[in-house]
Each structure stands twice: as structure tokens, then as C-alpha cells.
Design a protein around this motif. Structure first.
Motif, PDB file in Angstrom:
ATOM      1  N   GLN A  36      29.938  26.730   2.523  1.00 28.69           N
ATOM      2  CA  GLN A  36      29.686  27.436   3.781  1.00 28.69           C
ATOM      3  C   GLN A  36      29.014  26.574   4.839  1.00 28.69           C
ATOM      4  O   GLN A  36      29.008  26.921   6.015  1.00 28.69           O
ATOM      5  CB  GLN A  36      28.811  28.678   3.541  1.00 28.69           C
ATOM      6  N   GLU A  37      28.381  25.494   4.432  1.00 30.53           N
ATOM      7  CA  GLU A  37      27.661  24.706   5.424  1.00 30.53           C
ATOM      8  C   GLU A  37      27.996  23.218   5.361  1.00 30.53           C
ATOM      9  O   GLU A  37      27.468  22.430   6.148  1.00 30.53           O
ATOM     10  CB  GLU A  37      26.143  24.894   5.257  1.00 30.53           C
ATOM     11  N   ALA A  38      28.859  22.839   4.405  1.00 35.04           N
ATOM     12  CA  ALA A  38      29.122  21.413   4.183  1.00 35.04           C
ATOM     13  C   ALA A  38      29.618  20.734   5.454  1.00 35.04           C
ATOM     14  O   ALA A  38      29.182  19.624   5.791  1.00 35.04           O
ATOM     15  CB  ALA A  38      30.123  21.226   3.047  1.00 35.04           C
ATOM     16  N   ASP A  39      30.521  21.395   6.176  1.00 35.10           N
ATOM     17  CA  ASP A  39      31.060  20.731   7.367  1.00 35.10           C
ATOM     18  C   ASP A  39      30.050  20.709   8.507  1.00 35.10           C
ATOM     19  O   ASP A  39      29.916  19.717   9.213  1.00 35.10           O
ATOM     20  CB  ASP A  39      32.385  21.380   7.812  1.00 35.10           C
ATOM     21  N   GLU A  40      29.311  21.801   8.656  1.00 30.57           N
ATOM     22  CA  GLU A  40      28.314  21.844   9.731  1.00 30.57           C
ATOM     23  C   GLU A  40      27.252  20.760   9.525  1.00 30.57           C
ATOM     24  O   GLU A  40      26.783  20.133  10.484  1.00 30.57           O
ATOM     25  CB  GLU A  40      27.667  23.243   9.765  1.00 30.57           C
ATOM     26  N   MET A  41      26.865  20.546   8.259  1.00 27.84           N
ATOM     27  CA  MET A  41      25.873  19.520   7.970  1.00 27.84           C
ATOM     28  C   MET A  41      26.456  18.127   8.186  1.00 27.84           C
ATOM     29  O   MET A  41      25.802  17.258   8.770  1.00 27.84           O
ATOM     30  CB  MET A  41      25.377  19.681   6.529  1.00 27.84           C
ATOM     31  N   ALA A  42      27.696  17.933   7.729  1.00 25.83           N
ATOM     32  CA  ALA A  42      28.315  16.611   7.872  1.00 25.83           C
ATOM     33  C   ALA A  42      28.441  16.218   9.344  1.00 25.83           C
ATOM     34  O   ALA A  42      28.316  15.046   9.694  1.00 25.83           O
ATOM     35  CB  ALA A  42      29.679  16.593   7.185  1.00 25.83           C
ATOM     36  N   LYS A  43      28.668  17.217  10.206  1.00 22.67           N
ATOM     37  CA  LYS A  43      28.825  16.928  11.641  1.00 22.67           C
ATOM     38  C   LYS A  43      27.540  16.381  12.260  1.00 22.67           C
ATOM     39  O   LYS A  43      27.565  15.748  13.304  1.00 22.67           O
ATOM     40  CB  LYS A  43      29.250  18.207  12.383  1.00 22.67           C
ATOM     41  N   LEU A  69      28.276  10.027   5.112  1.00 22.42           N
ATOM     42  CA  LEU A  69      28.496  11.060   4.100  1.00 22.42           C
ATOM     43  C   LEU A  69      28.776  10.390   2.759  1.00 22.42           C
ATOM     44  O   LEU A  69      29.538   9.429   2.694  1.00 22.42           O
ATOM     45  CB  LEU A  69      29.697  11.932   4.497  1.00 22.42           C
ATOM     46  N   VAL A  70      28.150  10.897   1.689  1.00 25.90           N
ATOM     47  CA  VAL A  70      28.395  10.384   0.335  1.00 25.90           C
ATOM     48  C   VAL A  70      28.942  11.511  -0.522  1.00 25.90           C
ATOM     49  O   VAL A  70      28.340  12.591  -0.595  1.00 25.90           O
ATOM     50  CB  VAL A  70      27.092   9.847  -0.300  1.00 25.90           C
ATOM     51  N   LEU A  71      30.086  11.273  -1.153  1.00 22.49           N
ATOM     52  CA  LEU A  71      30.686  12.259  -2.056  1.00 22.49           C
ATOM     53  C   LEU A  71      30.609  11.699  -3.469  1.00 22.49           C
ATOM     54  O   LEU A  71      31.230  10.694  -3.785  1.00 22.49           O
ATOM     55  CB  LEU A  71      32.143  12.514  -1.653  1.00 22.49           C
ATOM     56  N   ASN A  72      29.833  12.363  -4.327  1.00 15.52           N
ATOM     57  CA  ASN A  72      29.565  11.861  -5.678  1.00 15.52           C
ATOM     58  C   ASN A  72      30.044  12.882  -6.702  1.00 15.52           C
ATOM     59  O   ASN A  72      29.630  14.049  -6.686  1.00 15.52           O
ATOM     60  CB  ASN A  72      28.051  11.600  -5.808  1.00 15.52           C
ATOM     61  N   LEU A  73      30.902  12.432  -7.625  1.00 18.75           N
ATOM     62  CA  LEU A  73      31.564  13.362  -8.549  1.00 18.75           C
ATOM     63  C   LEU A  73      30.793  13.619  -9.846  1.00 18.75           C
ATOM     64  O   LEU A  73      31.344  14.163 -10.801  1.00 18.75           O
ATOM     65  CB  LEU A  73      32.961  12.836  -8.892  1.00 18.75           C
ATOM     66  N   ILE A 117      34.091  20.437  -5.184  1.00 14.86           N
ATOM     67  CA  ILE A 117      35.242  19.685  -4.676  1.00 14.86           C
ATOM     68  C   ILE A 117      35.651  20.239  -3.315  1.00 14.86           C
ATOM     69  O   ILE A 117      35.939  19.496  -2.379  1.00 14.86           O
ATOM     70  CB  ILE A 117      36.425  19.749  -5.671  1.00 14.86           C
ATOM     71  N   GLU A 118      35.657  21.562  -3.197  1.00  8.78           N
ATOM     72  CA  GLU A 118      36.035  22.200  -1.939  1.00  8.78           C
ATOM     73  C   GLU A 118      35.035  21.832  -0.832  1.00  8.78           C
ATOM     74  O   GLU A 118      35.418  21.518   0.306  1.00  8.78           O
ATOM     75  CB  GLU A 118      36.111  23.719  -2.130  1.00  8.78           C
ATOM     76  N   ALA A 119      33.736  21.856  -1.180  1.00 11.80           N
ATOM     77  CA  ALA A 119      32.707  21.487  -0.201  1.00 11.80           C
ATOM     78  C   ALA A 119      32.875  20.031   0.230  1.00 11.80           C
ATOM     79  O   ALA A 119      32.717  19.692   1.408  1.00 11.80           O
ATOM     80  CB  ALA A 119      31.315  21.714  -0.788  1.00 11.80           C
TER      81      ALA A 119
END
Lengths: 279, 279, 279
Positions: free
Chosen positions: C50-57, C62-66, C74-76
Motif C-alpha cells: 500500500q505504500e511501497a511506491d509512495e515511499m520509493a518516490k 531503492l534496494v530489493l532484497n529477497l 514480491i508485489e511490493a
């Protein structure tokens, strides 16, 4: 404020070992639990909706922290909060990153509307955001500015549905509609370790569980926490934030009556009718 | 017990670096992984239902920890447990907070019923709860009382569907239907750091992955862990729980054969037919 | 490489305090945030769809760690990644455990296909897995072998949909289609603390947010990180991985221009047309 009352509250925490139920974020959960253990309280972390209320009913205080939020956690917080309100234990809300995203701001308002929140603790930007004051928020970190924490706390105490407000920063302020306390204890290294604000909220919750005076209890907690930061900084001796984090836990564990006597620095002012500070 | 066997197991862990798959709570995941690395094992944390079984199939031991439970995690635990059972690797269950909420107690029973659990490790209150003994649980923390850990372990070994039981506390006990070991090593600072019980469960799992004797392997693991706590306390030198936590990791890394020889203190008794301890 | 450029990038991080948004695993979130704070960056951890994109902006990288993956995360990550791509900030992918389970490998490929990834950082086994090279993966830990990290980085830079690749290990390598840097700084204790690879990815992201040269920026970040590990090892003085973890945070905080001058050891080679290294 006299140090004796504050240090007496810490003693009571150490004697009674209040169970502090934290629904908190995954970043700080370990540090928060260790901080509560170090001070003498009993932490419990239980986030599942299925058990949030049952756990809260056994607790002496509840902390709701919005750090790494999701829908399931908001629901668990609402359930735990209702159980805590029924039981009459203090509920501390830590609106991490309120103002940074709509999702967080809305979650904070939802919990403030649905629950009887005892105290909200945040930095100047977070408290400004939930009180509707202009703010400059960037991520979950407040932009470093010169804030008048006392004015923000007093304003929020009038405008936010919570019994009291704590604004932490270089100085801390705790206010309700009548009084505002300024806490001068603290150390700048706190801003170099993640979760020090979150832990402050849980330390306040532990103090409130043994205190019958709300703002005085919360101010005492922040005084204690600030003294711990000062001692930790002295122990750290310039080595860096890794060591400071560890020494903060040590200091929370070791602080005694004499530390309070020598170092506690809290002042109280009366809020006048218009909500401004009394000169 | 002779120290040589116990220290030999540690050596084997350090040589073979068994992969210990932990489905554990968010509070202690970091500390658990670091503890396993420090002792020489290889930790992996993977909670998703979609990969739990695939990961467990590659592991040498599996730990299921109920610390911060939710429905998805229970499902992942069941899947990973079935894969581990098929492969025949040890499965350690840590029923954190069993007895504290119905949700946790039920989850523990579900896993005990559906899986072949090699060993359950908990404090006296948690083990009492899953064994149906009267207990006094408060949060996930056992009320500090004087427990006869040996009797609880023996009773649970008869009444819980698991091959062995470990009860940790001031003293530790490990029992199956035939033997009960008492481990006298340990230090009270363990109770001032969150996750020390959870890490004990993972240390046991690492030892069991290289041991062909169940109770002796588990008792050796707790002996090693207790010696580490004693050394950590000596290194800490009164500084506090922050330092103790770090020194515990250091001690797990540094303990050698000589430490076992000088400090290991484990005794074994035979359980008689009625389930009571042999005089 | 000259140390001046590398140390200038660290200075810029400390001055600009870039906001590094991490969607990362629950095991290392605390350590990653503390590492970023120690180096002078501003971490934010926000996982909710719900907030991943707003925060990334709002972020500078940005770091994506699996590490501890699930479908919601994954969706976020996809949402945050798209927002980051729109804004044009660097996106670092850390494919923890790629190759170890199908779920992780697929998630890595999905993100590589859907997003414009600036850099992928992993160990030799993880990078081999996503590049389709033969590999021997066990859990999320690479089997300890002798890897030619430069060749793996160069191969992956040709075959993986990302602008650059970093392979970390005993030596580190950073490559794009034209150049490959070898970083000789580092210390073996890094392998005894969980999350040191994950933190390296976030340190790279912080450097990339202030650098206009991709591979040089990433190599500088790993040089800085390696020097920190060397200093931490010296401070640790054989005490063990508990102390090393703390001293690594201290070193990240304290490293200055002189450390770069005295210790930075990075070499650059040109990749020839066939993708092999220039002799």
C-alpha cells in the motif's frame, strides 16, 4: 522535577516487571525487547490478529508501533487496543513515519479514532503530521530542523485524540492540556542507531504501567532514557554507533538512584487557556 | 557425561557446517542466525509456504519456532516439517509462549500431531503447558519459580508426541522415556537477553544433525551453550546485558575442547517404569 | 583506482544523507538500517504494498532484497521498483538464495524482467544462478569454492538484464559490458556475521545515489565496505564475530579520507568484445 519520584518509578518497574505487549515493526523488535529486559520490564511481541487481544489482556501496557505496517497488523493493533482499553492499561501509539505516506497517516488516525490512546510519542515531524501542523517529512525521518518541541506537544495535546503527547528530539517534551514538561537529558548518538525512538515509546509504556500520574510518568521515563543515552555516550568514548547501541542497553540496566539525582533535568510549565505556554 | 563426546560433536558441527533451516520469529531471527554462524553451522531462514519444503529438503536440521506466529507461518512449518520428516532430519520445536494464548497452544499441538518432532525445547511453563501439567504462564515469559526441570522433562517425555524433551531454566533437563540428563552449565544473564532460549533450540538442532544419540546430543548442545554463557558472563565483567549478548556470540565461536574439559557439568539418571526418576 | 574519488563519494553521502528505501528481509533489517545510519545515509524500511511506491518516490535509491520472501513482498517490490524507475533513482537487487529454491530464482527473474535494475549484487553462487551459469548452491549460502568472481561478473553483465553486476566474496568484482573492477579490500570475518552481504548491497545503493559513474561508484562502495571490514577486524582483535559485527558499524562511521588513501585497493580491467577479460 525531583529525581526521587522518577527513580522510584524505575524501581517499581524493576520490582513489578510489568508485561509490555508490543505490536511493533520487524526492524526494531529485537532491540525493543532487549531494551525492555535491560530496564527490568517483561517484553512480549505478538502480532497475530488471532491472539492480539488475548495477549493484551494479560499485559500491563500496550505499545502500537507503525514502523513496518501492513493491513493484518493494523487489524491486530485495533483488537489489542480494544482489549487494552477494556482492561484499562496504558496504550502508547508510536506513529512511525506518519506524514511520510498516506497509508501510515491514515493508520494512525484510524487507531486514534477507534481506541482510547493514552500517549502518542513521535518526533516533531510525525506529531506535527497527525496534529495537522505543517511539516516537512522525508521518509520516516524528520528533517533535521530546529523544532520547538514544547509548542508542538502542547498543540497536539489540544488537537489529537490522546490523553498526552510526547515529542522527542534534541530536547523532549511531554504535554497534556494542562502541563508541559521539557526533558533536557539525551545524547545526539541516539539519532545514529535505528529504533531508539521506538524503544523510548516502550520505556514510556513500562513507566506508565506503574505510574498514576500520566505526564509526570512519561517525562520521568524520557528522563531515565536520556540519562541512559548520556551514560552510554560516556561508555562509548567515541568508538561509534555500534558500541553506543550496546552501551545503551548496558546503561538502561545499570542506572540507579544516584544517576537520577546527579543528572535528571526536567522542567515543567503550565499551559494557559489558549493553549500557549505560560511565560 | 564425559566432555570428550560433547566436544567432539561441536568439532563435527564446525567441520560439516550443517545447514539449519529456521522458521522462526522476527524478534530473534538475526540473533539466531548469528549464533549459528558463530558456532560454525550454516543458518538459513526461509518462511514462505512456497519454498519451505524445498528449503527443508536441502537442510540438515529444521527448527520450528512459534515466537511471532501467524496462519501463513503455521502452514509453512507444517510443509517444511513434512519434508524434513521424509528426509529423516531432526526437527526441533520451540513452542514459544505455549500456554500464554490459545492460538499458540493449538499451533504447538497441531504441529506435534501432524509431524514427527524429534525434540521440543521450552522453559518450564511452556513444556508444562503442552504436556498438560498445571502451569503459571504470563505472556511468553515463564513465571520465575522453582521448577523441578527434570520431573517436567520426564513427564513431558511420556505425554507429548515427541522423541525427547528439553526444559531450560536455571538448570536444564533433557529427557526421553529412558534417561534424563541434568545440565548444570549456564548463567543468569541469559534471562536478560531476548532470544537466548530460541538460540538454544537452534544450537540443539545443529548438534542433533551430527549426533546419532538423541538425548546425549541434546544435552551436549545445552552443555556447550551453558559454558558459552559462563564465559560470556566472565568476559562481560558486569557491564550489562548489551555486552553479554555480544560476548555470548564470541564465546560460541571461541569455545574449545579445553573449555569442555574444565567446565562441562552434566549428569544422567535412569527413568524408572512409572516415569519417576530413579533414586 | 584513485582513492580520492572513492572517498569523495563517501563525503557526499555524509553531506546529502540520501534516503535509501529498503524492502528487505526480517533477519537483516535492523543491521542494514544501522549500517546505513553509521555510514551517514538515511534508511527507510517500508514493505507494505500500500505504500511501497509512495515511499520509493521520496527515496534517493531503492534496494530489493529477497532474503525472506513472500508473495506480498514480491508485489511490493514490483510497485516500488516501478516508482523508482519512473523517478530515475538507482535500484539495487540482492537475490539472496537465488538458485536455492525455485521460488527465489523465479522472483529474481520476474523483477529483472519487469524492472530496470541498476545493479545486482550477490555471491558467486547467486549471480551464477541468475545468469544461468552452473553453480553449486546449498541453502542461501554459496558453497565455499574458489570462484573467479571477475569472470562471473563479466558473464552476468552480458547475460542478465541489469546495467551492472557485483559479485562479492573473498575478492569482489563489479562489471558492466565494458569494464570490470576487482576489489581486494575485505576480511574473512564478514562471513561469520549474518547480513553483511545484504548491507553491502545497501551501501552500494547509497553510493550510487550520489555517483554519476555506475561501476566506479559501486566499486568505490565495496572498497569502502572492505576497508571497514579490515578496520573492524583490527578493532575486534580476535574476540569473535559478536564484537566484529559491532566494530563493523563503528568502522563504517569512522572511516575517513586517510583510510581510503592508505588502504583502498581496486583494480580495473577492460572487457574485450567477446566478453572475456582483456589480458
Amino acid at each position: 522535577m525531583r529525581s526521587k519520584q522518577a527513580s522510584r518509578l524505575l524501581e517499581q518497574v524493576r520490582e513489578q516487571k510489568p508485561l509490555v505487549h508490543n505490536i511493533t515493526n520487524t526492524v526494531v523488535a529485537n532491540f525493543t525487547a532487549n531494551g525492555l529486559l535491560a530496564m527490568g520490564a517483561s517484553p512480549v511481541m505478538a502480532n497475530a490478529e488471532q491472539e492480539a487481544d488475548e495477549m493484551a489482556k494479560q499485559a500491563d501496557a500496550l505499545v502500537l508501533n507503525l514502523g513496518t505496517l501492513n493491513d493484518a497488523q493494523i487489524e491486530a493493533m485495533a483488537k489489542a487496543g480494544r482489549a487494552a482499553n477494556e482492561k484499562g492499561i496504558p496504550v502508547v501509539l508510536d506513529p512511525v513515519g506518519a506524514g511520510a505516506t498516506i497509508y501510515r497517516t491514515n493508520a494512525a488516525h484510524k487507531l486514534l479514532n477507534e481506541l482510547k490512546i493514552t500517549l502518542v510519542r513521535g518526533n516533531a515531524a510525525e506529531i506535527s503530521a497527525i496534529a495537522g501542523l505543517d511539516s516537512d517529512i522525508r521518509g520516516v525521518d524528520a528533517s533535521r530542523g530546529e523544532y520547538n518541541v514544547e509548542s508542538i506537544a502542547v498543540y497536539a495535546a489540544k488537537n489529537v485524540q490522546a490523553s498526552a503527547i510526547a515529542v522527542t528530539g534534541e530536547r523532549d517534551a511531554v504535554a497534556d492540556k494542562h502541563d508541559v514538561y521539557t526533558i533536557y537529558n539525551g545524547n545526539s548518538m541516539l539519532s545514529k542507531v535505528t529504533g531508539t525512538g521506538c524503544l523510548a515509546s516502550s520505556v514510556i509504556a513500562a513507566f506508565l504501567s506503574v505510574s498514576d500520574k500520566l505526564t509526570e510518568g512519561a517525562a520521568s521515563a524520557l528522563g531515565y532514557y536520556g540519562i541512559a543515552a548520556q551514560k552510554a555516550s560516556a561508555y562509548t568514548n567515541g568508538q561509534g554507533p555500534g558500541t553506543f547501541q550496546i552501551q545503551l542497553l548496558n546503561a538502561l540496566y545499570r542506572i540507579d538512584e544516584i544517576d537520577f539525582k546527579q543528572q535528571l533535568h526536567i522542567e515543567r510549565e503550565i499551559v494557559n487557556r489558549g493553549g500557549a505556554l505560560h511565560e
